[in-house]
Write an enzyme that holds these catalytic residues in place. Structure first.
Site, PDB file in Angstrom:
ATOM      1  N   LYS A 113       0.827  -1.210   0.000  1.00  0.00           N
ATOM      2  CA  LYS A 113       0.000   0.000   0.000  1.00  0.00           C
ATOM      3  C   LYS A 113       0.863   1.263   0.000  1.00  0.00           C
ATOM      4  O   LYS A 113       0.494   2.266  -0.610  1.00  0.00           O
ATOM      5  CB  LYS A 113      -0.978  -0.023   1.165  1.00  0.00           C
ATOM      6  CG  LYS A 113      -2.090  -1.030   0.884  1.00  0.00           C
ATOM      7  CD  LYS A 113      -3.237  -0.952   1.843  1.00  0.00           C
ATOM      8  CE  LYS A 113      -4.288  -1.993   1.468  1.00  0.00           C
ATOM      9  NZ  LYS A 113      -4.876  -2.657   2.630  1.00  0.00           N
ATOM     10  N   LYS A 195      -6.927 -13.906 -11.337  1.00  0.00           N
ATOM     11  CA  LYS A 195      -8.197 -14.216 -10.687  1.00  0.00           C
ATOM     12  C   LYS A 195      -9.248 -13.166 -11.027  1.00  0.00           C
ATOM     13  O   LYS A 195      -8.932 -12.046 -11.378  1.00  0.00           O
ATOM     14  CB  LYS A 195      -8.006 -14.234  -9.162  1.00  0.00           C
ATOM     15  CG  LYS A 195      -7.177 -15.407  -8.686  1.00  0.00           C
ATOM     16  CD  LYS A 195      -7.381 -15.661  -7.196  1.00  0.00           C
ATOM     17  CE  LYS A 195      -6.963 -14.494  -6.315  1.00  0.00           C
ATOM     18  NZ  LYS A 195      -7.079 -14.789  -4.882  1.00  0.00           N
ATOM     19  N   LYS A 198     -12.430  -7.641  -7.795  1.00  0.00           N
ATOM     20  CA  LYS A 198     -13.496  -6.688  -7.502  1.00  0.00           C
ATOM     21  C   LYS A 198     -13.362  -5.423  -8.338  1.00  0.00           C
ATOM     22  O   LYS A 198     -14.330  -4.759  -8.641  1.00  0.00           O
ATOM     23  CB  LYS A 198     -13.458  -6.294  -6.020  1.00  0.00           C
ATOM     24  CG  LYS A 198     -14.160  -7.283  -5.120  1.00  0.00           C
ATOM     25  CD  LYS A 198     -14.193  -6.767  -3.691  1.00  0.00           C
ATOM     26  CE  LYS A 198     -14.842  -7.768  -2.758  1.00  0.00           C
ATOM     27  NZ  LYS A 198     -14.723  -7.374  -1.354  1.00  0.00           N
TER      28      LYS A 198
END
Ligand code: TRP
Length: 329
Positions: A113, A195, A198
């Site tokens: 992050k 994958k 979202k």
């Protein structure tokens, strides 16, 4: 005998997709009869990235509605919103005294992050694993259904629990990552790149909120190739993924037909995708419609959230009483 406590958290970012369904929600649904289950929407965790307030509220409601549409029963489990349980924040405070800057800075998710948003390295981000540990320990949960990406956070939760027990006396059992039947079903993105996600490659991800036409379009565009050139060939991952999806939503006869076609080198991917698209529409549609109905019924949604918060607070309260006594004397 008391049932073991299961707990998991879902971040209210983006729309839930098939990968979430088969990687997480379907397992939660299976666990609800067997365990004492706590599932919550991690809206405090989301604040680390300063989301728009209104959008956050909408996303929280969507996650609650979609989980119920997928089969979670608010009468069986405690389905709640993290911020409705202030005891978590209190436990977070005590655990913060036992967590060290050095170890927090070393965690992979924190470093990632910092790399992605160097202008917003706030203390909440640094102590994200401490809040996650508080989420788990507040119910003295022992089984935490999470993916492999959460292993480090789980290890830290055990470290904090152990330190607490060592300093203040035995209070928390050790929590471990947990999933039914070993491996989870992994759903790949329809474009063959990683994958389902979202937020990334939305055209290759099937969301539980997708309309019928969007589902058909995405599946018809899924990556394929010119087909196998020898009988019983090994499937490349994006073809295997189509079969995985088909096994999930189609009848076994249908799957067998296309397996046989593949093994006999006569498969027509266009036909396979058409069939898969229709079966997928039939799978997603009732979930989408139930979730939409619930999102439009604010009163019912509020009642469900209140019911979850009441259950969660009853359990949290017992733990925080023990914790206060242990820490404050
Ligand atoms: N960090 C988890 C994720 O990114 C979400 C989460 C927050 C969680 N608190 C938790 C998961 C407690 C399990 C237990 O998906």
């Amino acid at each position: 005998m008391a049932k073991e406590v299961v707990l998991s958290g879902i971040r209210p970012t983006g729309f839930l997709h098939l990968g979430n369904y088969f990687g997480a929600m379907r397992n939660y649904v299976r666990m609800q009869d067997e365990y004492d289950c706590y599932f919550f929407v991690a809206n405090w965790h989301s604040l680390t990235t300063h989301p728009d307030t209104r959008e956050l509220g909408v996303a929280v409601n969507r996650v609650v509605a979609e989980n119920i549409a997928c089969g979670l029963d608010p009468d069986k489990v405690a389905l709640y919103v993290q911020s409705d349980v202030p005891e978590i924040a209190e436990l977070y405070l005590y655990l913060n005294m036992l967590s060290y800057k050095g170890e927090l800075e070393k965690t992979t998710t924190f470093k990632e992050k910092v790399r992605l948003s160097p202008d917003n390295v706030n203390a909440g981000l640094l102590t994200y694993p401490v809040l996650q540990a508080a989420d788990i320990l507040i119910h003295r949960a022992v089984k935490v259904p999470v993916g492999k990406d959460q292993e480090q956070n789980m290890e830290m939760a055990r470290n904090f629990a152990q330190r607490f027990n060592h300093r203040y006396g035995e209070t928390f059992p050790m929590p471990y990552g947990f999933n039914y039947g070993g491996e989870l079903v992994k759903i790949l993105s329809l474009d063959g790149n990683g994958k389902m996600s979202k937020s990334e490659n939305q055209l290759a991800t099937l969301y539980l909120a997708d309309e019928d036409e969007a589902i058909r379009k995405k599946i018809m565009k899924a990556k394929t190739d010119s087909g196998p050139t020898e009988p019983n060939a090994v499937k490349v991952d994006y073809i295997e993924n189509l079969f995985t999806l088909m096994k999930i939503v189609s009848t076994s006869d249908v799957v067998k037909k296309f397996e046989d076609d593949f093994n006999g080198c006569s498969i027509r991917y266009g036909d396979m995708k058409k069939q898969l698209a229709e079966d997928m529409v039939n799978f997603i549609k009732p979930i989408r419609e139930k979730a939409a109905d619930l999102q439009n019924n604010k009163e019912l949604l509020d009642r469900i959230k209140k019911q979850g918060a009441d259950k969660a607070r009853a359990s949290a309260n017992e733990t925080i009483k023990l914790v206060r006594k242990a820490v404050l004397g």
